[in-house]
Design a protein around this motif. Sequence first.
Motif, PDB file in Angstrom:
ATOM      1  N   ALA A  40      -3.925  13.473  -0.899  1.00 42.36           N
ATOM      2  CA  ALA A  40      -3.884  13.358   0.559  1.00 42.36           C
ATOM      3  C   ALA A  40      -2.957  12.214   0.939  1.00 42.36           C
ATOM      4  CB  ALA A  40      -5.289  13.092   1.092  1.00 42.36           C
ATOM      5  N   GLU A  41      -2.092  12.452   1.904  1.00 43.21           N
ATOM      6  CA  GLU A  41      -1.184  11.409   2.385  1.00 43.21           C
ATOM      7  C   GLU A  41      -1.842  10.656   3.536  1.00 43.21           C
ATOM      8  OE1 GLU A  41       2.575  12.963   3.470  1.00 43.21           O
ATOM      9  OE2 GLU A  41       3.133  13.547   1.435  1.00 43.21           O
ATOM     10  N   VAL A  42      -1.963   9.346   3.364  1.00 41.64           N
ATOM     11  CA  VAL A  42      -2.579   8.501   4.384  1.00 41.64           C
ATOM     12  C   VAL A  42      -1.592   7.407   4.763  1.00 41.64           C
ATOM     13  CG1 VAL A  42      -4.462   6.924   4.917  1.00 41.64           C
ATOM     14  CG2 VAL A  42      -4.899   8.955   3.529  1.00 41.64           C
ATOM     15  N   LYS A  43      -1.369   7.245   6.049  1.00 41.24           N
ATOM     16  CA  LYS A  43      -0.399   6.269   6.538  1.00 41.24           C
ATOM     17  C   LYS A  43      -1.083   5.295   7.504  1.00 41.24           C
ATOM     18  CE  LYS A  43       3.675   9.144   5.899  1.00 41.24           C
ATOM     19  NZ  LYS A  43       3.052   9.897   4.801  1.00 41.24           N
ATOM     20  N   VAL A  44      -0.986   4.006   7.174  1.00 42.00           N
ATOM     21  CA  VAL A  44      -1.639   2.966   7.955  1.00 42.00           C
ATOM     22  C   VAL A  44      -0.604   1.949   8.419  1.00 42.00           C
ATOM     23  CG1 VAL A  44      -3.355   1.117   7.931  1.00 42.00           C
ATOM     24  CG2 VAL A  44      -3.787   3.230   6.653  1.00 42.00           C
ATOM     25  N   ALA A  45      -0.637   1.607   9.698  1.00 46.67           N
ATOM     26  CA  ALA A  45       0.242   0.576  10.240  1.00 46.67           C
ATOM     27  C   ALA A  45      -0.572  -0.690  10.462  1.00 46.67           C
ATOM     28  CB  ALA A  45       0.882   1.043  11.552  1.00 46.67           C
ATOM     29  N   VAL A  46      -0.106  -1.814   9.893  1.00 47.57           N
ATOM     30  CA  VAL A  46      -0.764  -3.105  10.078  1.00 47.57           C
ATOM     31  C   VAL A  46       0.057  -3.882  11.097  1.00 47.57           C
ATOM     32  CG1 VAL A  46      -1.588  -5.202   8.959  1.00 47.57           C
ATOM     33  CG2 VAL A  46      -1.574  -3.034   7.689  1.00 47.57           C
ATOM     34  N   LEU A  47      -0.514  -4.080  12.286  1.00 54.20           N
ATOM     35  CA  LEU A  47       0.227  -4.668  13.395  1.00 54.20           C
ATOM     36  C   LEU A  47      -0.410  -5.965  13.873  1.00 54.20           C
ATOM     37  CD1 LEU A  47       0.717  -1.389  15.507  1.00 54.20           C
ATOM     38  CD2 LEU A  47       2.234  -2.311  13.732  1.00 54.20           C
ATOM     39  N   GLY A  48       0.408  -6.823  14.476  1.00 55.31           N
ATOM     40  CA  GLY A  48      -0.096  -8.078  15.009  1.00 55.31           C
ATOM     41  C   GLY A  48       1.048  -9.034  15.264  1.00 55.31           C
ATOM     42  N   GLY A  49       0.739 -10.151  15.878  1.00 54.16           N
ATOM     43  CA  GLY A  49       1.753 -11.137  16.190  1.00 54.16           C
ATOM     44  C   GLY A  49       2.258 -11.867  14.964  1.00 54.16           C
ATOM     45  N   GLY A  53      -0.986 -13.014   9.783  1.00 51.14           N
ATOM     46  CA  GLY A  53      -1.429 -12.761   8.410  1.00 51.14           C
ATOM     47  C   GLY A  53      -1.405 -11.300   8.010  1.00 51.14           C
ATOM     48  N   LYS A  54      -0.558 -10.504   8.656  1.00 49.80           N
ATOM     49  CA  LYS A  54      -0.478  -9.072   8.337  1.00 49.80           C
ATOM     50  C   LYS A  54      -0.070  -8.845   6.884  1.00 49.80           C
ATOM     51  CE  LYS A  54       2.650  -8.337  11.463  1.00 49.80           C
ATOM     52  NZ  LYS A  54       2.763  -9.756  11.909  1.00 49.80           N
ATOM     53  N   SER A  55       1.004  -9.505   6.467  1.00 54.27           N
ATOM     54  CA  SER A  55       1.502  -9.330   5.103  1.00 54.27           C
ATOM     55  C   SER A  55       0.509  -9.873   4.087  1.00 54.27           C
ATOM     56  CB  SER A  55       2.856 -10.026   4.934  1.00 54.27           C
ATOM     57  OG  SER A  55       3.829  -9.454   5.786  1.00 54.27           O
ATOM     58  N   ALA A  56      -0.122 -11.015   4.399  1.00 48.44           N
ATOM     59  CA  ALA A  56      -1.099 -11.603   3.480  1.00 48.44           C
ATOM     60  C   ALA A  56      -2.274 -10.660   3.263  1.00 48.44           C
ATOM     61  CB  ALA A  56      -1.586 -12.943   4.030  1.00 48.44           C
ATOM     62  N   LEU A  57      -2.759 -10.025   4.330  1.00 47.34           N
ATOM     63  CA  LEU A  57      -3.856  -9.066   4.208  1.00 47.34           C
ATOM     64  C   LEU A  57      -3.440  -7.860   3.364  1.00 47.34           C
ATOM     65  CD1 LEU A  57      -5.391  -8.976   7.807  1.00 47.34           C
ATOM     66  CD2 LEU A  57      -6.575  -9.636   5.710  1.00 47.34           C
ATOM     67  N   THR A  58      -2.253  -7.345   3.648  1.00 47.23           N
ATOM     68  CA  THR A  58      -1.772  -6.163   2.939  1.00 47.23           C
ATOM     69  C   THR A  58      -1.604  -6.441   1.450  1.00 47.23           C
ATOM     70  OG1 THR A  58      -0.625  -5.393   4.925  1.00 47.23           O
ATOM     71  CG2 THR A  58       0.075  -4.454   2.832  1.00 47.23           C
ATOM     72  N   VAL A  59      -0.946  -7.561   1.128  1.00 49.82           N
ATOM     73  CA  VAL A  59      -0.721  -7.904  -0.277  1.00 49.82           C
ATOM     74  C   VAL A  59      -2.047  -8.222  -0.972  1.00 49.82           C
ATOM     75  CG1 VAL A  59       0.360  -9.580  -1.829  1.00 49.82           C
ATOM     76  CG2 VAL A  59       1.627  -8.686   0.124  1.00 49.82           C
ATOM     77  N   ALA A  71       7.241 -14.955   2.097  1.00 48.04           N
ATOM     78  CA  ALA A  71       8.609 -14.980   2.640  1.00 48.04           C
ATOM     79  C   ALA A  71       9.160 -13.565   2.706  1.00 48.04           C
ATOM     80  CB  ALA A  71       9.505 -15.858   1.767  1.00 48.04           C
ATOM     81  N   SER A  72       8.971 -12.930   3.827  1.00 48.48           N
ATOM     82  CA  SER A  72       9.496 -11.578   4.008  1.00 48.48           C
ATOM     83  C   SER A  72      10.053 -11.468   5.414  1.00 48.48           C
ATOM     84  CB  SER A  72       8.389 -10.540   3.792  1.00 48.48           C
ATOM     85  OG  SER A  72       8.891  -9.239   3.943  1.00 48.48           O
ATOM     86  N   ASN A  73      11.310 -11.115   5.511  1.00 46.49           N
ATOM     87  CA  ASN A  73      11.936 -11.056   6.832  1.00 46.49           C
ATOM     88  C   ASN A  73      12.457  -9.664   7.160  1.00 46.49           C
ATOM     89  OD1 ASN A  73      14.030 -10.890   5.070  1.00 46.49           O
ATOM     90  ND2 ASN A  73      15.016 -12.819   5.660  1.00 46.49           N
ATOM     91  N   ALA A  74      11.917  -8.663   6.475  1.00 44.68           N
ATOM     92  CA  ALA A  74      12.352  -7.289   6.729  1.00 44.68           C
ATOM     93  C   ALA A  74      11.143  -6.369   6.788  1.00 44.68           C
ATOM     94  CB  ALA A  74      13.320  -6.830   5.635  1.00 44.68           C
ATOM     95  N   GLU A  75      11.211  -5.372   7.640  1.00 45.88           N
ATOM     96  CA  GLU A  75      10.141  -4.396   7.724  1.00 45.88           C
ATOM     97  C   GLU A  75      10.095  -3.592   6.433  1.00 45.88           C
ATOM     98  OE1 GLU A  75      11.777  -2.529  11.161  1.00 45.88           O
ATOM     99  OE2 GLU A  75      10.240  -3.351  12.460  1.00 45.88           O
ATOM    100  N   ASP A  95       4.321  -2.461   7.186  1.00 44.48           N
ATOM    101  CA  ASP A  95       4.231  -3.882   7.524  1.00 44.48           C
ATOM    102  C   ASP A  95       5.485  -4.278   8.292  1.00 44.48           C
ATOM    103  OD1 ASP A  95       3.979  -6.604   7.683  1.00 44.48           O
ATOM    104  OD2 ASP A  95       4.164  -6.974   5.533  1.00 44.48           O
ATOM    105  N   PRO A  96       5.366  -4.519   9.600  1.00 38.57           N
ATOM    106  CA  PRO A  96       6.540  -4.883  10.401  1.00 38.57           C
ATOM    107  C   PRO A  96       6.970  -6.320  10.207  1.00 38.57           C
ATOM    108  CG  PRO A  96       4.599  -4.932  11.774  1.00 38.57           C
ATOM    109  CD  PRO A  96       4.148  -4.433  10.428  1.00 38.57           C
ATOM    110  N   CYS A  97       6.201  -7.090   9.421  1.00 36.33           N
ATOM    111  CA  CYS A  97       6.472  -8.502   9.126  1.00 36.33           C
ATOM    112  C   CYS A  97       6.329  -9.390  10.358  1.00 36.33           C
ATOM    113  CB  CYS A  97       7.841  -8.671   8.472  1.00 36.33           C
ATOM    114  SG  CYS A  97       7.871  -7.892   6.853  1.00 36.33           S
ATOM    115  N   SER A  98       7.139  -9.214  11.352  1.00 36.05           N
ATOM    116  CA  SER A  98       6.944  -9.991  12.584  1.00 36.05           C
ATOM    117  C   SER A  98       7.273  -9.104  13.766  1.00 36.05           C
ATOM    118  CB  SER A  98       7.833 -11.231  12.598  1.00 36.05           C
ATOM    119  OG  SER A  98       9.192 -10.876  12.588  1.00 36.05           O
TER     120      SER A  98
END
Length: 242
Positions: A40-49, A53-59, A71-75, A95-98
């Motif tokens: 099953a394909e599941v797609k989740v977007a992690v969004l926030g200002g 801590g979006k990337s920290a949660l995801t990783v 240190a990530s400056n690219a989506e 992960d939109p990063c910022s």
Amino acid sequence: MGNEGKTLPEQTDLALEGTESGSCTSCSRGARGRGVAAAAEVKVAVLGGSGAGKSALTVRFLTRRFIGEYASNAECIYTKHLCLDGRQIHLEIYDPCSQPQQGKLSLTDELHWADGFIIVYDISDRASFAFAKALLYRIRESHTGVCKKMVESAIFLVGNKQDLCHMREVGWDEGQKLAMDNKCQFCELSAAEHCQEVVAMFTKVLRNITSNFKVKEKRRPSGSKSMAKLINNMFGKRRKSV
């Protein structure tokens, strides 16, 4: 998110601890008994200002490790194969990063791509809470006419950085009320200190999404070619396989 002229960067692998990324025994046995079924394909977007801590949660979820200075400056879009309740899942996490916290909030691409949303704010930053509120409003607005069950289960509001309680600017009750007002689930946690809570939160999101698949068809285009074209056109992100 205009990305004309962009090329998709190379994938970056993250080392995964544990066995969740491979095929699980129970899944394999079930597949042999019923015949091989597509994951099953599941797609989740992690969004926030920015800085929530979006990337920290995801990783943290993907690797069980905490990266304080991510240190990530690219989506990018992370990909992972896992077994959930005896079912093979091909997971993609955007992960939109910022994200800009000022100006018009569109989310058109994300709303058409994602099956579920994790909205993150920093409990020590009231501005990030206000941005999370704007994100929830935009998502809820887009779901006008969609069944309530779908809206409630596909969105999770997360108050991150609970380890910074001594610097708290947003109360737990405020987060709970915002979630109730937007008919979504809520929790507070710390990506830095609460590994199991992070995993439990993501797992609950995935269970809710896969449960919805049984009662409602996906709203995005089907077919691997059209999906790849849609992702590249919308995001042009890096893909990170874990």
